[in-house]
Motif scaffolding. Sequence first.
Motif, mmCIF file in Angstrom:
data_model
loop_
_atom_site.group_PDB
_atom_site.id
_atom_site.type_symbol
_atom_site.label_atom_id
_atom_site.label_comp_id
_atom_site.label_asym_id
_atom_site.label_seq_id
_atom_site.Cartn_x
_atom_site.Cartn_y
_atom_site.Cartn_z
ATOM 1 N N ASN A 152 35.640 -3.323 -9.424
ATOM 2 C CA ASN A 152 35.067 -3.683 -8.130
ATOM 3 C C ASN A 152 36.136 -4.248 -7.196
ATOM 4 O O ASN A 152 36.837 -5.199 -7.540
ATOM 5 C CB ASN A 152 33.951 -4.710 -8.338
ATOM 6 C CG ASN A 152 33.106 -4.911 -7.095
ATOM 7 O OD1 ASN A 152 33.269 -4.205 -6.105
ATOM 8 N ND2 ASN A 152 32.201 -5.865 -7.146
ATOM 9 N N ILE A 155 36.510 -6.312 -4.047
ATOM 10 C CA ILE A 155 35.676 -7.232 -3.285
ATOM 11 C C ILE A 155 36.323 -7.587 -1.952
ATOM 12 O O ILE A 155 37.472 -8.023 -1.910
ATOM 13 C CB ILE A 155 35.418 -8.521 -4.093
ATOM 14 C CG1 ILE A 155 34.669 -8.195 -5.394
ATOM 15 C CG2 ILE A 155 34.641 -9.535 -3.277
ATOM 16 C CD1 ILE A 155 34.437 -9.399 -6.292
ATOM 17 N N GLN A 156 35.618 -7.360 -0.883
ATOM 18 C CA GLN A 156 35.985 -7.758 0.484
ATOM 19 C C GLN A 156 37.378 -7.279 0.865
ATOM 20 O O GLN A 156 37.540 -6.177 1.357
ATOM 21 C CB GLN A 156 35.836 -9.262 0.658
ATOM 22 C CG GLN A 156 35.713 -9.692 2.115
ATOM 23 C CD GLN A 156 35.293 -11.130 2.268
ATOM 24 O OE1 GLN A 156 35.567 -11.971 1.407
ATOM 25 N NE2 GLN A 156 34.626 -11.438 3.364
ATOM 26 N N THR A 172 32.473 -4.272 -2.706
ATOM 27 C CA THR A 172 31.549 -5.319 -2.286
ATOM 28 C C THR A 172 32.033 -5.876 -0.955
ATOM 29 O O THR A 172 33.218 -6.208 -0.808
ATOM 30 C CB THR A 172 31.486 -6.444 -3.335
ATOM 31 O OG1 THR A 172 30.908 -5.922 -4.541
ATOM 32 C CG2 THR A 172 30.629 -7.605 -2.852
ATOM 33 N N ASP A 173 31.129 -5.937 0.012
ATOM 34 C CA ASP A 173 31.423 -6.474 1.342
ATOM 35 C C ASP A 173 32.539 -5.712 2.035
ATOM 36 O O ASP A 173 33.432 -6.291 2.659
ATOM 37 C CB ASP A 173 31.787 -7.964 1.253
ATOM 38 C CG ASP A 173 30.631 -8.817 0.750
ATOM 39 O OD1 ASP A 173 29.466 -8.418 0.959
ATOM 40 O OD2 ASP A 173 30.881 -9.864 0.137
ATOM 41 N N ASN A 201 28.914 -2.728 3.264
ATOM 42 C CA ASN A 201 28.160 -2.471 2.037
ATOM 43 C C ASN A 201 28.138 -3.722 1.162
ATOM 44 O O ASN A 201 29.193 -4.288 0.865
ATOM 45 C CB ASN A 201 28.798 -1.332 1.234
ATOM 46 C CG ASN A 201 28.676 0.009 1.916
ATOM 47 O OD1 ASN A 201 27.665 0.684 1.807
ATOM 48 N ND2 ASN A 201 29.728 0.405 2.640
ATOM 49 N N SER A 202 26.952 -4.155 0.753
ATOM 50 C CA SER A 202 26.885 -5.250 -0.222
ATOM 51 C C SER A 202 27.362 -4.765 -1.576
ATOM 52 O O SER A 202 27.981 -5.524 -2.335
ATOM 53 C CB SER A 202 25.454 -5.779 -0.320
ATOM 54 O OG SER A 202 24.553 -4.748 -0.700
ATOM 55 N N LEU A 203 27.117 -3.490 -1.882
ATOM 56 C CA LEU A 203 27.643 -2.862 -3.096
ATOM 57 C C LEU A 203 27.533 -1.351 -2.948
ATOM 58 O O LEU A 203 26.479 -0.826 -2.579
ATOM 59 C CB LEU A 203 26.876 -3.311 -4.340
ATOM 60 C CG LEU A 203 27.358 -2.713 -5.672
ATOM 61 C CD1 LEU A 203 28.766 -3.193 -6.007
ATOM 62 C CD2 LEU A 203 26.396 -3.073 -6.810
ATOM 63 N N LYS A 227 29.132 2.289 -5.123
ATOM 64 C CA LYS A 227 29.847 2.737 -6.313
ATOM 65 C C LYS A 227 30.095 4.236 -6.238
ATOM 66 O O LYS A 227 29.323 4.982 -5.633
ATOM 67 C CB LYS A 227 29.039 2.418 -7.573
ATOM 68 C CG LYS A 227 28.816 0.938 -7.816
ATOM 69 C CD LYS A 227 27.884 0.685 -8.987
ATOM 70 C CE LYS A 227 26.438 0.965 -8.637
ATOM 71 N NZ LYS A 227 25.494 0.562 -9.682
#
Length: 382
Positions: free
Chosen positions: A115, A117-118, A138-139, A164-166, A168
């Motif tokens: 992942n 993240i940000q 994420t974010d 996007n909060s999440l 894949k």
Amino acid sequence: MKNIFFISFLFICLVAQAQTALYNSGNIRIHEEGQIGFHTNLINDASFDQNVGLAGFYGNLPISVSGAFMPIFYDIEFFNDNGVFLNTSMALTNDANFVSGDVITPRNLEDIYLNFIQNGDYFSVSDVTKVDGYAAITDKQFFSFPVGSSEQLRPLILNSNAVNSLAKCAYFMEDPNNPSAFATSFNTSRKTRDVDVVSTTEFWHLTGNVPSTITISWNQDSNISGLSDAAYKVGIAGWSKVGNQWVDLGSVAQGGDLTNGFVSSNEFVPDDYAAITFASLAIATEVVNLDNYYLTPNNDGLNDALVIPELEQSPNNHLQIYDRFGLKVFDKVNYTNEFRGFSNVGNVVVGEKNGLPAGVYFYLVTLNDLGTEYQGFLYLRR
């Protein structure tokens, strides 16, 4: 490569498998400027998410990451030719340096992923070092997922209209009619009228609930000539979860030939589709091929800038340049020979200061005064 302090304590012996592992029960934290090198498996059974500094995965033996908690690192370096296997998700908040070897996730478990993240990003991915399985964000609003098969990098570029909060993504080098990691098949004979032939060579699985556009690219292994007799007829199709059939997701921007090229979609919601791949479209607009160009921006006065003579006929024009995966690296309205091997697109990290890497690029140009569109190849040499 940075000097790494290799942790050789806090390990347990897994008798059944005769392997050692670093076991975290809450006693490890990487502080600012700290560095930790993993040469053995990581079992993470406690929070491991307040890290700064660098975590590296090294050695000549496969390394697995497992446990009840997802480790979250700041910087990560992967330098293991035999791969880092994720049995639980792993995340980063800054940079991932893919030096050698893949990060491998189970393709039948989409909830295990690497992942970003940000502000998390990566560099140096290639056919021999990437995510073989699921990558996530994420974010983030824009991202090029560094996914592929064990043999090659096959990224998917996501451009969402909100954060996007999440989301894949994974790539599958297999026939969607017989997917190995899904309970259902995606019958390529079930399609809407505007879809002619659907690829049986490969597909991507993308999740996310934010309306987005995507760009995917093909190469010699994609067998595009089996779909169509012309590259301009190639678009993107998605397997609709509601309609249980392949539908046209569009062909907004496109470049290349039957061997190498890319295509961008219309806007859609990824969660509405179970699979995405190439398809020949029943209705397509032909784009005329122009000359291919050779660019050597070394200030010797020869081929230092991209000069397209046809643009003299249309000062009202629009030039776009993409890399071989379909990532836009240059965009200029009313172009007058400004491209000298540097990116002017803000989402491109590599190439903004030091210049774009040598290689093959695609250019698309619209001559608004003449109402025509052209495309061609650009060969950049450093």
